[in-house]
Write a protein that holds these residues in place. Structure first.
Motif, PDB file in Angstrom:
ATOM      1  N   LEU A 275       0.747  -1.269  -0.239  1.00  0.00           N
ATOM      2  CA  LEU A 275       0.128   0.108  -0.163  1.00  0.00           C
ATOM      3  C   LEU A 275       0.737   1.226  -0.431  1.00  0.00           C
ATOM      4  CD1 LEU A 275      -2.912   1.574   0.302  1.00  0.00           C
ATOM      5  CD2 LEU A 275      -2.259   1.268   2.714  1.00  0.00           C
ATOM      6  N   LEU A 276       0.863   2.026  -0.919  1.00  0.00           N
ATOM      7  CA  LEU A 276       1.677   3.228  -0.908  1.00  0.00           C
ATOM      8  C   LEU A 276       1.040   4.449  -0.521  1.00  0.00           C
ATOM      9  CD1 LEU A 276       3.581   4.991  -3.101  1.00  0.00           C
ATOM     10  CD2 LEU A 276       2.296   5.607  -4.586  1.00  0.00           C
ATOM     11  N   SER A 277       1.480   4.992   0.196  1.00  0.00           N
ATOM     12  CA  SER A 277       1.076   5.869   1.223  1.00  0.00           C
ATOM     13  C   SER A 277       1.638   7.407   1.072  1.00  0.00           C
ATOM     14  CB  SER A 277       1.116   5.621   3.064  1.00  0.00           C
ATOM     15  OG  SER A 277       0.502   4.934   2.815  1.00  0.00           O
ATOM     16  N   ILE A 278       1.019   8.456   0.719  1.00  0.00           N
ATOM     17  CA  ILE A 278       1.490   9.898   0.281  1.00  0.00           C
ATOM     18  C   ILE A 278       1.051   9.883   1.541  1.00  0.00           C
ATOM     19  CG2 ILE A 278       1.459  11.678  -0.898  1.00  0.00           C
ATOM     20  CD1 ILE A 278       0.320  10.277  -2.862  1.00  0.00           C
ATOM     21  N   VAL A 279       1.593  10.906   3.059  1.00  0.00           N
ATOM     22  CA  VAL A 279       1.117  11.321   3.712  1.00  0.00           C
ATOM     23  C   VAL A 279       2.235  12.670   4.172  1.00  0.00           C
ATOM     24  CG1 VAL A 279       1.401  11.677   6.447  1.00  0.00           C
ATOM     25  CG2 VAL A 279       1.407   9.425   4.731  1.00  0.00           C
ATOM     26  N   GLY A 280       1.575  13.858   4.692  1.00  0.00           N
ATOM     27  CA  GLY A 280       2.607  15.108   4.839  1.00  0.00           C
ATOM     28  C   GLY A 280       0.896  16.123   5.035  1.00  0.00           C
ATOM     29  N   GLU A 281       0.525  16.702   6.367  1.00  0.00           N
ATOM     30  CA  GLU A 281      -0.123  17.388   6.705  1.00  0.00           C
ATOM     31  C   GLU A 281      -0.604  19.082   5.758  1.00  0.00           C
ATOM     32  OE1 GLU A 281      -2.582  18.267  10.657  1.00  0.00           O
ATOM     33  OE2 GLU A 281      -1.060  16.607  10.621  1.00  0.00           O
ATOM     34  N   ARG A 282       0.944  19.611   5.344  1.00  0.00           N
ATOM     35  CA  ARG A 282       0.794  20.570   4.603  1.00  0.00           C
ATOM     36  C   ARG A 282       0.945  20.246   3.319  1.00  0.00           C
ATOM     37  NH1 ARG A 282       3.596  23.018   9.606  1.00  0.00           N
ATOM     38  NH2 ARG A 282       1.723  23.304  10.492  1.00  0.00           N
ATOM     39  N   ALA A 283       1.589  18.701   2.466  1.00  0.00           N
ATOM     40  CA  ALA A 283       1.684  18.688   0.922  1.00  0.00           C
ATOM     41  C   ALA A 283       0.338  18.621   0.504  1.00  0.00           C
ATOM     42  CB  ALA A 283       1.989  17.364   1.402  1.00  0.00           C
ATOM     43  N   ARG A 284       0.669  19.486  -1.274  1.00  0.00           N
ATOM     44  CA  ARG A 284      -0.274  19.682  -1.699  1.00  0.00           C
ATOM     45  C   ARG A 284       0.723  18.802  -3.327  1.00  0.00           C
ATOM     46  NH1 ARG A 284      -2.843  20.544  -6.143  1.00  0.00           N
ATOM     47  NH2 ARG A 284      -4.627  22.335  -5.838  1.00  0.00           N
ATOM     48  N   ILE A 285       0.038  17.986  -4.258  1.00  0.00           N
ATOM     49  CA  ILE A 285       0.792  17.113  -4.576  1.00  0.00           C
ATOM     50  C   ILE A 285      -0.463  17.493  -6.028  1.00  0.00           C
ATOM     51  CG2 ILE A 285       2.916  16.070  -4.164  1.00  0.00           C
ATOM     52  CD1 ILE A 285       0.986  14.079  -4.335  1.00  0.00           C
ATOM     53  N   GLU A 286      -0.066  17.376  -6.791  1.00  0.00           N
ATOM     54  CA  GLU A 286      -1.072  17.990  -8.857  1.00  0.00           C
ATOM     55  C   GLU A 286       0.288  17.273  -9.521  1.00  0.00           C
ATOM     56  OE1 GLU A 286      -3.746  21.176 -10.160  1.00  0.00           O
ATOM     57  OE2 GLU A 286      -2.955  21.398  -8.496  1.00  0.00           O
ATOM     58  N   GLY A 287      -1.116  16.486 -10.629  1.00  0.00           N
ATOM     59  CA  GLY A 287      -0.366  15.560 -11.854  1.00  0.00           C
ATOM     60  C   GLY A 287      -1.132  14.915 -12.260  1.00  0.00           C
ATOM     61  N   LYS A 288      -0.830  13.914 -13.136  1.00  0.00           N
ATOM     62  CA  LYS A 288      -1.324  13.121 -13.637  1.00  0.00           C
ATOM     63  C   LYS A 288      -0.786  11.369 -13.046  1.00  0.00           C
ATOM     64  CE  LYS A 288      -3.221  10.196 -17.379  1.00  0.00           C
ATOM     65  NZ  LYS A 288      -3.457  10.138 -18.516  1.00  0.00           N
ATOM     66  N   PHE A 289      -1.392  10.857 -11.840  1.00  0.00           N
ATOM     67  CA  PHE A 289      -0.682   9.943 -11.260  1.00  0.00           C
ATOM     68  C   PHE A 289      -1.739   8.821 -11.922  1.00  0.00           C
ATOM     69  CE2 PHE A 289      -1.340  13.672  -8.853  1.00  0.00           C
ATOM     70  CZ  PHE A 289      -0.245  13.405  -8.188  1.00  0.00           C
ATOM     71  N   ASP A 290      -0.700   7.474 -12.610  1.00  0.00           N
ATOM     72  CA  ASP A 290      -0.976   5.898 -12.581  1.00  0.00           C
ATOM     73  C   ASP A 290      -0.620   5.226 -11.134  1.00  0.00           C
ATOM     74  OD1 ASP A 290      -2.435   6.777 -14.880  1.00  0.00           O
ATOM     75  OD2 ASP A 290      -0.985   7.204 -16.052  1.00  0.00           O
ATOM     76  N   ILE A 291      -1.120   4.111 -10.406  1.00  0.00           N
ATOM     77  CA  ILE A 291      -0.853   3.983  -9.466  1.00  0.00           C
ATOM     78  C   ILE A 291      -0.819   2.168 -10.325  1.00  0.00           C
ATOM     79  CG2 ILE A 291      -0.974   3.384  -7.204  1.00  0.00           C
ATOM     80  CD1 ILE A 291      -2.327   6.659  -7.698  1.00  0.00           C
ATOM     81  N   ALA A 292      -0.164   1.304 -10.141  1.00  0.00           N
ATOM     82  CA  ALA A 292      -0.579   0.103 -10.620  1.00  0.00           C
ATOM     83  C   ALA A 292      -1.677  -0.868  -9.655  1.00  0.00           C
ATOM     84  CB  ALA A 292       1.213  -0.813 -10.957  1.00  0.00           C
ATOM     85  N   ASP A 293      -1.120  -0.341  -8.016  1.00  0.00           N
ATOM     86  CA  ASP A 293      -1.584  -1.530  -6.913  1.00  0.00           C
ATOM     87  C   ASP A 293      -2.499   0.032  -6.443  1.00  0.00           C
ATOM     88  OD1 ASP A 293      -0.260  -3.235  -7.416  1.00  0.00           O
ATOM     89  OD2 ASP A 293       1.555  -2.791  -6.875  1.00  0.00           O
ATOM     90  N   SER A 294      -2.223   0.019  -5.077  1.00  0.00           N
ATOM     91  CA  SER A 294      -3.118   0.498  -4.285  1.00  0.00           C
ATOM     92  C   SER A 294      -2.212   1.275  -3.643  1.00  0.00           C
ATOM     93  CB  SER A 294      -3.819  -0.639  -2.423  1.00  0.00           C
ATOM     94  OG  SER A 294      -4.462  -1.561  -3.760  1.00  0.00           O
ATOM     95  N   ILE A 295      -3.310   3.105  -2.735  1.00  0.00           N
ATOM     96  CA  ILE A 295      -2.559   4.149  -2.834  1.00  0.00           C
ATOM     97  C   ILE A 295      -3.840   4.630  -0.990  1.00  0.00           C
ATOM     98  CG2 ILE A 295      -3.959   5.472  -3.991  1.00  0.00           C
ATOM     99  CD1 ILE A 295      -1.150   7.083  -3.778  1.00  0.00           C
ATOM    100  N   GLN A 296      -2.922   5.191  -0.664  1.00  0.00           N
ATOM    101  CA  GLN A 296      -3.735   6.165   0.994  1.00  0.00           C
ATOM    102  C   GLN A 296      -2.983   7.002   0.278  1.00  0.00           C
ATOM    103  OE1 GLN A 296      -3.585   4.055   4.774  1.00  0.00           O
ATOM    104  NE2 GLN A 296      -4.657   5.800   5.760  1.00  0.00           N
TER     105      GLN A 296
END
Length: 150
Positions: free
Chosen positions: A24-45
């Motif tokens: 499970l790929l996790s993207i964490v960071g209360e103040r983080a902001r990411i933008e774009g096109k994301f292709d994730i093969a598995d699962s993500i949190q």
């Protein structure tokens, strides 16, 4: 900001045998902001703010601190945070008691827990619109759509 949790998801067993855990790929960071096109093969949190487009090959989990403002294509989704956009899920979508959703969802199954919020439209995947029945005219063999109450 990014981490992979091995064993975070344990898929159901098949024929009594346990299947290997899906990372499970996790993207964490209360103040983080990411933008774009994301292709994730598995699962993500997601536990930060994400914008753009997301194609997820497994389960999308939007955590309580997660904010997703994107068009999403996924298998399953669990929304505990905020989601805004258009989602197509070939499996199940769950909006938990802390989840907030504004937008359109196309799925086979939608569950909204008590306290969860949804504002938008739901379309059942591979289904006919509600209140539409196919009828056959006796003297004319063309199918016709009938809309209305029974």
């Amino acid at each position: 900001m990014f981490s992979t949790q091995k064993g975070a998801q344990t898929p159901a067993s098949e024929n009594g045998k346990s299947l290997p855990a899906v990372p499970l790929l996790s993207i964490v960071g209360e103040r983080a902001r990411i933008e774009g096109k994301f292709d994730i093969a598995d699962s993500i949190q997601v536990e930060c703010e994400v914008g753009g487009e997301m194609n997820v090959g497994g389960k999308l989990v939007i955590g309580e601190k997660g904010i997703v403002n994107a068009n999403v294509q996924t298998v399953d989704a669990i929304i505990m945070g905020h989601y805004e956009g258009t989602m197509v899920a070939t499996g199940n979508v769950e909006i938990t008691e802390t989840g907030r959703v504004s937008g359109n969802i196309t799925t086979d199954s939608l569950v909204i827990s008590k306290g969860g919020f949804f504002n938008g439209n739901v379309t059942k995947m591979n289904g006919e619109p509600q209140n539409h029945r196919s009828i056959q005219l006796l003297d004319d063999q063309r199918p016709m759509q009938f809309s209305g109450q029974r």
